[in-house]
Design a protein around this motif. Structure first.
Motif, PDB file in Angstrom:
ATOM      1  N   LYS A 182     -19.432  -1.814  -4.669  1.00 28.07           N
ATOM      2  CA  LYS A 182     -18.497  -1.722  -3.557  1.00 28.07           C
ATOM      3  C   LYS A 182     -17.260  -2.544  -3.900  1.00 28.07           C
ATOM      4  CE  LYS A 182     -19.350   0.335  -0.775  1.00 28.07           C
ATOM      5  NZ  LYS A 182     -19.590   1.516   0.034  1.00 28.07           N
ATOM      6  N   ILE A 183     -16.211  -2.315  -3.141  1.00 25.99           N
ATOM      7  CA  ILE A 183     -14.956  -3.006  -3.429  1.00 25.99           C
ATOM      8  C   ILE A 183     -14.508  -3.896  -2.292  1.00 25.99           C
ATOM      9  CG2 ILE A 183     -12.480  -2.621  -3.680  1.00 25.99           C
ATOM     10  CD1 ILE A 183     -13.040  -0.528  -5.620  1.00 25.99           C
ATOM     11  N   LEU A 184     -14.284  -5.143  -2.644  1.00 25.24           N
ATOM     12  CA  LEU A 184     -13.809  -6.127  -1.689  1.00 25.24           C
ATOM     13  C   LEU A 184     -12.317  -6.284  -1.938  1.00 25.24           C
ATOM     14  CD1 LEU A 184     -15.361  -7.687   0.389  1.00 25.24           C
ATOM     15  CD2 LEU A 184     -15.655  -9.525  -1.242  1.00 25.24           C
ATOM     16  N   LEU A 185     -11.535  -6.004  -0.917  1.00 24.79           N
ATOM     17  CA  LEU A 185     -10.097  -6.000  -1.114  1.00 24.79           C
ATOM     18  C   LEU A 185      -9.453  -7.327  -0.740  1.00 24.79           C
ATOM     19  CD1 LEU A 185      -7.733  -4.061  -1.782  1.00 24.79           C
ATOM     20  CD2 LEU A 185      -7.464  -3.796   0.682  1.00 24.79           C
ATOM     21  N   ARG A 221     -19.877 -13.748  -3.854  1.00 21.62           N
ATOM     22  CA  ARG A 221     -19.594 -12.658  -2.936  1.00 21.62           C
ATOM     23  C   ARG A 221     -19.235 -11.429  -3.771  1.00 21.62           C
ATOM     24  NH1 ARG A 221     -17.923 -11.805   2.467  1.00 21.62           N
ATOM     25  NH2 ARG A 221     -17.860 -13.793   3.528  1.00 21.62           N
ATOM     26  N   TYR A 247     -11.922   2.609  -7.606  1.00 25.06           N
ATOM     27  CA  TYR A 247     -12.862   3.004  -6.552  1.00 25.06           C
ATOM     28  C   TYR A 247     -13.837   4.067  -7.035  1.00 25.06           C
ATOM     29  CZ  TYR A 247     -14.835   4.597  -2.182  1.00 25.06           C
ATOM     30  OH  TYR A 247     -15.726   4.927  -1.200  1.00 25.06           O
ATOM     31  N   ILE A 262      -3.548  -1.425   7.451  1.00 30.36           N
ATOM     32  CA  ILE A 262      -4.401  -2.270   6.619  1.00 30.36           C
ATOM     33  C   ILE A 262      -3.865  -3.693   6.542  1.00 30.36           C
ATOM     34  CG2 ILE A 262      -5.337  -2.633   4.309  1.00 30.36           C
ATOM     35  CD1 ILE A 262      -5.571   0.267   3.955  1.00 30.36           C
ATOM     36  N   PHE A 287       0.799  -1.207   0.000  1.00 30.44           N
ATOM     37  CA  PHE A 287       0.000   0.000   0.000  1.00 30.44           C
ATOM     38  C   PHE A 287       0.834   1.259   0.000  1.00 30.44           C
ATOM     39  CE2 PHE A 287      -2.593  -3.306   1.724  1.00 30.44           C
ATOM     40  CZ  PHE A 287      -3.653  -3.231   0.845  1.00 30.44           C
ATOM     41  N   LYS A 291     -13.958 -10.907   5.363  1.00 30.10           N
ATOM     42  CA  LYS A 291     -13.474 -10.219   4.186  1.00 30.10           C
ATOM     43  C   LYS A 291     -13.476  -8.721   4.463  1.00 30.10           C
ATOM     44  CE  LYS A 291     -12.382 -12.174   1.423  1.00 30.10           C
ATOM     45  NZ  LYS A 291     -11.582 -13.044   0.550  1.00 30.10           N
ATOM     46  N   ILE A 292     -12.768  -7.996   3.618  1.00 35.59           N
ATOM     47  CA  ILE A 292     -12.655  -6.560   3.837  1.00 35.59           C
ATOM     48  C   ILE A 292     -13.253  -5.750   2.708  1.00 35.59           C
ATOM     49  CG2 ILE A 292     -10.973  -4.689   3.881  1.00 35.59           C
ATOM     50  CD1 ILE A 292      -9.383  -6.189   5.778  1.00 35.59           C
ATOM     51  N   LEU A 293     -14.145  -4.872   3.085  1.00 32.93           N
ATOM     52  CA  LEU A 293     -14.791  -3.989   2.137  1.00 32.93           C
ATOM     53  C   LEU A 293     -14.104  -2.638   2.278  1.00 32.93           C
ATOM     54  CD1 LEU A 293     -17.102  -4.538   0.259  1.00 32.93           C
ATOM     55  CD2 LEU A 293     -18.675  -3.706   1.974  1.00 32.93           C
ATOM     56  N   LEU A 294     -13.550  -2.160   1.192  1.00 33.96           N
ATOM     57  CA  LEU A 294     -12.759  -0.942   1.276  1.00 33.96           C
ATOM     58  C   LEU A 294     -13.558   0.297   0.917  1.00 33.96           C
ATOM     59  CD1 LEU A 294      -9.801   0.028   1.685  1.00 33.96           C
ATOM     60  CD2 LEU A 294      -9.634   0.023  -0.802  1.00 33.96           C
ATOM     61  N   ASP A 295     -13.413   1.322   1.713  1.00 33.59           N
ATOM     62  CA  ASP A 295     -14.047   2.582   1.344  1.00 33.59           C
ATOM     63  C   ASP A 295     -13.137   3.754   1.634  1.00 33.59           C
ATOM     64  OD1 ASP A 295     -16.765   3.062   0.186  1.00 33.59           O
ATOM     65  OD2 ASP A 295     -17.228   1.402   1.534  1.00 33.59           O
ATOM     66  N   ILE A 296     -13.347   4.809   0.881  1.00 35.18           N
ATOM     67  CA  ILE A 296     -12.556   6.013   1.067  1.00 35.18           C
ATOM     68  C   ILE A 296     -13.500   7.104   1.568  1.00 35.18           C
ATOM     69  CG2 ILE A 296     -11.060   7.685  -0.067  1.00 35.18           C
ATOM     70  CD1 ILE A 296     -10.348   5.564  -2.121  1.00 35.18           C
TER      71      ILE A 296
END
Lengths: 341, 341
Positions: free
Chosen positions: A97-100, A121, A88, B84, A75, B97-102
């Motif tokens: 939405k974004i699953l990382l 998912r 994004y 992160i 990162f 799981k991880i949902l990413l947001d800004i």
DNA sequence: ACCATCCGGTAAATCGCTCGACAATGCAAG
DNA sequence: CTTGCATTGTCGAGCGATTTACCGGATGGT
């Protein structure tokens, strides 16, 4: 107090369950008056439809999986940052939405990349993490899953991709240096991705077949992580093993910066003694002294475009995708005409 | 070919729907023999349960929302990267799981932070993005939603947090510099977060009340992004407005590095003329010359711990959380005993 | 006045899985 | 030979939305 459901909203607003659902989905079927009355109740309770139920019924999760490489400092990598920002921005604007995920060995071994899509998912996957060893991606050839390589290609596999045109970049870079008269060039290559290999091969090809006189290219590997440190070491190696180099070409800016650092530490003037050129045009390239000549890769745009494409694949608007985005030459102070010696 | 469902597996394996479900969830109710026979069929079809259906029935999405700040180069920030990575590692190992947001203005304005939890898209939220203006976070006080501030605190609001102990850091840093005899200190502070303010206030307090003789502290703001560039400018300002400084304390390493750069550019020896100290202990701090003295903040650990806590909140094992993680002094070459003048 | 069309809304069948209550089976104890 | 109690597996009622087919009434052309 129990969580409200669409049913509660229906009851309270006096309409049917389906009507509320249609309102929530902006279906044109519903009149403005009805819409308003339903929305009033929705607002009142701050109602928010359950996404699992929604996903189950609609067979879509409105989620995109983004897989990034497992670099030690993933990162902190501006390269990825640009791409992810692009993804994004686009995804969000389309309600996705974004699953990382990080392509750790665990992630690969447990086939998470497959399960993510098989379990629905995520509706699609943007894979930024591939290297030449990512053979397991074969499962996505001719599969029903929506999969896209981001800024990578996989020759020999039928995989969708959106990437910068590394071959064109190589050509542009080579032509720039050759045009300045360089005939002995050192190349710091990245060899753990196919795009890196394409760049190297095309760069060498153009140099060898230059009409005004073929150039000699010596290449070394800049290391797995394409880092500044790798570039520094590679430059040292290059200068030691090939005396008389007048230019160093690096496969990305970070390695080029490392090379410039080595040259500065060892009192070789840039560009008087040695020209240096990078690829990407990261922000800092403009701020070093002298400014780094480079090939501009708009990674943010790669992110945007990748997201557009995966969305089209998901909607079925397209069935395959192999986009190569254009690049452009940026000339700054680090490259100059070869000195008469 | 239609996608397989749990029903198909049940039919083919000769067991009931529920049995298959229990097997899939590792329920002890089921014997090993049955388990094996079911799993054989699961393997055969590479079956993967639909996560929406699962989420709907179990009322849990097994997903964590992670919200990062909207900095121009968010992902190029090693600070975030560490956190992160810690979160990801922990979350993944627990099957989340991880949902990413800004935290863009759009994200705030549309109350996405609330909808994410209200729609059950995420079971909990890790908020790395707060600043002193994040008043909207009040919705999470006494709410049923699982919310945790990461490496931030919000005095006056009843919000859960896991953070490094900035007050302790300030004390340690001040004591180090005071112990070296410094009595005129410049502070480059971060003032857009509460932790930054706490650091500034505690640093000044300790300096003022030092038993061996109180020290004079002049502080300036290092800018919104706590960047190297901001540190550079702040150092210039500091040195101009307060002659005779013998030490510069920056609220993070990046700003400290910027300050060191300014001092180098302006021919002030570090640490002979001016000592410089940072906070965080980012990787590069050890590699600059002289090495940067700093307060070590284990951000990866903050990520791990944050994730542990939010998971406990979700499971109901705890109902609130206010952890302060310890920090430690790292002395390198950039700080030295004040010179007799 | 008659039938075809529209328009706005509704009923009800899913979607695929979880989980608590219950049933069947086996075995030791009474 | 019952009874009691584990041990294993099964039933079936949800979970909370979407979506298709259908329906009643207003409109309108002839």
């Amino acid at each position: 107090m129990k969580r409200k459901t669409i049913k509660d909203i229906a009851k309270e607003s006096g309409f049917s369950l389906s009507t509320v659902s249609l309102v929530l989905n902006n279906h044109p079927r519903i009149s403005q008056a009805t819409r308003d009355r339903v929305m009033a109740v929705v607002k009142k309770y701050n109602f928010c439809p359950n996404s699992a139920a929604r996903g189950l019924a609609s067979k879509s999760s409105k989620t995109l999986s983004v897989v990034v490489p497992n670099l030690t400092r993933v990162f902190s990598d501006i390269y990825l940052g640009e791409i992810i920002s692009g993804i994004y921005e686009r995804a969000t604007s389309q309600g996705y939405k974004i699953l990382l995920d990080i392509a750790t060995s665990q992630f690969i071994k447990s086939q998470e990349y497959l399960k993510l899509l098989a379990s629905r998912r995520a509706d699609g996957m943007l894979f930024i993490a591939s290297d030449i060893h990512a053979d397991y991606l074969s499962v996505f050839e001719d599969s029903p899953y929506k999969f896209l390589l981001v800024n990578h290609v996989f020759p020999g596999k039928k995989l969708n991709y959106v990437s910068v045109d590394y071959t064109a970049s190589a050509r542009t870079a080579a032509e720039h240096l050759l045009g300045l008269g360089h005939r002995k060039i050192g190349l710091i290559a990245g060899t753990n991705t196919f795009t890196g290999l394409q760049f190297r091969d095309e760069f060498i090809r153009v140099c060898k077949s230059w009409p005004a006189g073929s150039a000699q290219v010596t290449w070394v590997d800049g290391g797995e992580e394409w880092s500044q440190r790798g570039g520094y070491a590679a430059a040292a190696k290059l200068m030691a093993q090939t005396p008389g180099l007048t230019a160093v070409m690096a496969a990305n800016d970070r390695m080029a910066l490392g090379a410039m650092r080595w040259l500065a530490d060892n009192r070789r003037e840039v560009p008087e003694a040695v020209s240096v050129m990078g690829v990407d045009d990261i922000q800092i390239a403009a701020y070093v002294n002298p400014g780094l000549s480079t090939i501009r890769h708009d990674l943010y745009q790669v992110g945007i475009e990748s997201c557009n494409r995966i969305l089209q694949l998901i909607k079925g608007e397209i069935t395959e995708c192999s986009d190569l985005l254009p690049t452009s030459l940026v000339v700054r102070g680090s490259t100059g005409r070869v000195q008469a010696s």
